[in-house]
Design a protein around this motif. Structure first.
Motif, PDB file in Angstrom:
ATOM      1  N   THR A 149       0.830  -1.206   0.000  1.00  0.00           N
ATOM      2  CA  THR A 149       0.000   0.000   0.000  1.00  0.00           C
ATOM      3  C   THR A 149       0.861   1.252   0.000  1.00  0.00           C
ATOM      4  N   LYS A 202      -2.592   5.147 -12.325  1.00  0.00           N
ATOM      5  CA  LYS A 202      -2.754   3.722 -12.008  1.00  0.00           C
ATOM      6  C   LYS A 202      -2.290   3.420 -10.584  1.00  0.00           C
ATOM      7  N   SER A 255      -4.827   4.753  -8.140  1.00  0.00           N
ATOM      8  CA  SER A 255      -6.028   3.908  -8.122  1.00  0.00           C
ATOM      9  C   SER A 255      -5.783   2.632  -7.330  1.00  0.00           C
ATOM     10  N   ALA A 256      -4.600   2.041  -7.494  1.00  0.00           N
ATOM     11  CA  ALA A 256      -4.257   0.846  -6.720  1.00  0.00           C
ATOM     12  C   ALA A 256      -4.220   1.154  -5.227  1.00  0.00           C
ATOM     13  N   LEU A 270      -5.991   3.403  -3.688  1.00  0.00           N
ATOM     14  CA  LEU A 270      -7.376   3.549  -3.231  1.00  0.00           C
ATOM     15  C   LEU A 270      -8.059   2.196  -3.061  1.00  0.00           C
ATOM     16  N   HIS A 271      -7.718   1.234  -3.914  1.00  0.00           N
ATOM     17  CA  HIS A 271      -8.302  -0.114  -3.799  1.00  0.00           C
ATOM     18  C   HIS A 271      -7.785  -0.834  -2.555  1.00  0.00           C
ATOM     19  N   LEU A 272      -6.569  -0.542  -2.160  1.00  0.00           N
ATOM     20  CA  LEU A 272      -5.938  -1.294  -1.074  1.00  0.00           C
ATOM     21  C   LEU A 272      -6.117  -0.652   0.295  1.00  0.00           C
ATOM     22  N   ARG A 329      -7.186   7.971   2.606  1.00  0.00           N
ATOM     23  CA  ARG A 329      -7.644   7.861   1.226  1.00  0.00           C
ATOM     24  C   ARG A 329      -7.565   9.201   0.478  1.00  0.00           C
ATOM     25  N   ARG A 364      -4.360  10.994  -7.708  1.00  0.00           N
ATOM     26  CA  ARG A 364      -4.998  10.643  -8.980  1.00  0.00           C
ATOM     27  C   ARG A 364      -5.598  11.879  -9.651  1.00  0.00           C
TER      28      ARG A 364
END
Length: 264
Positions: free
Chosen positions: A35, A56, A59-60, A62-64, A69, A76
């Motif tokens: 992260t 990218k 975005s990764a 934010l997913h993790l 956040r 991004r």
């Protein structure tokens, strides 16, 4: 013998527990490391002008990450703004502003103001009223920043002041162009009215009086036009200065400057 078996059994249980705990700890550490990697990578790639890579990585992140956040949204949105995708950038930066701590709020506001400014630049010639509203929103975004995140002589303070001056100049330039156009239309209309009235008032009698009156009218009219022309020239000059500044920045904000015109 039984005692040895008991010791062996206890040792195996301890080993299993340690193995489980170690595995969980390794997974947690790996998760945190991955992260943090994506959070840092988005900033590094942005600095090196790899804007798609920065998007990218953000975005990764934010997913993790369920924590901090605002960093993902900020990184991004900033990368999206750098490639001219201002609508997506606006959405991400507004999301970042909603959850950003006070210490990070100024950086978010500076870049969100940049996005509003660029959106205003794009529609300045097609929709002047909407453009002025976006310039106002850009200025308001900067003015509402808390003092805690922009102490005196800080980089945040400097960037904010530079952005305010830039937006104010553009706003005045666009307004001057609009006023210059309106003044030119008004002058054209006044000229038509004067031509029409002079035609109606002509009379064949009193030749000398008519000649003298025409000279006086011409003199007054010449002076009146001179004042209008001076005002129009001044407005046109301000408008041209604004256009020159925008051309230097380029349509996507990367032309005519020594460094790329991108968000902070």
């Amino acid at each position: 013998m039984n005692r040895l078996k008991e010791l062996w059994s206890r040792s195996r249980r301890i080993t299993k527990i340690n193995l489980i705990v170690g595995t969980v700890a390794a997974l947690v550490f790996g998760y945190i490391a991955v992260t943090a990697y994506f959070g840092t990578a988005s900033q590094v790639r942005y600095t090196s002008n790899d804007f798609p890579g920065a998007q990218k990585a953000a975005s990764a992140f934010l997913h993790l990450s369920p924590f901090q956040r605002h960093i993902g949204y900020f990184n991004r949105g900033t990368a999206e703004a750098a490639v001219g995708d201002y609508d997506k950038a606006q959405s991400d930066l507004e999301a970042a502003l909603e959850i950003a701590p006070t210490s990070a709020e100024c950086a978010v506001r500076i870049n969100l103001s940049f996005v509003y400014e660029k959106q205003a630049d794009q529609i300045a010639s097609q929709d002047p009223d909407q453009s002025q509203e976006l310039y106002d929103r850009s200025l308001q975004t900067l003015e509402e920043a808390p003092q805690e995140c922009q102490p005196k002589k800080s980089e945040e303070k400097q960037k904010s002041e530079e952005a305010k001056d830039r937006v104010e100049d553009k706003k005045k330039g666009e307004k001057a162009k609009e006023e210059g156009t309106d003044d030119e239309d008004s002058q054209s209309k006044d000229s038509e009215d004067e031509d029409g009235s002079s035609g109606d008032e002509e009379s064949p009698s009193d030749g000398e009086d008519q000649k003298q009156g025409s000279e006086d009218e011409k003199s007054d009219d010449s002076g009146e036009k001179s004042e209008r022309e001076k005002k129009r020239e001044e407005l046109e000059k301000r408008g041209e200065d604004s256009e020159r500044q925008q051309r230097q920045q380029g349509p996507d904000g990367n032309g005519g400057r020594s460094s790329p015109d991108k968000p902070w």
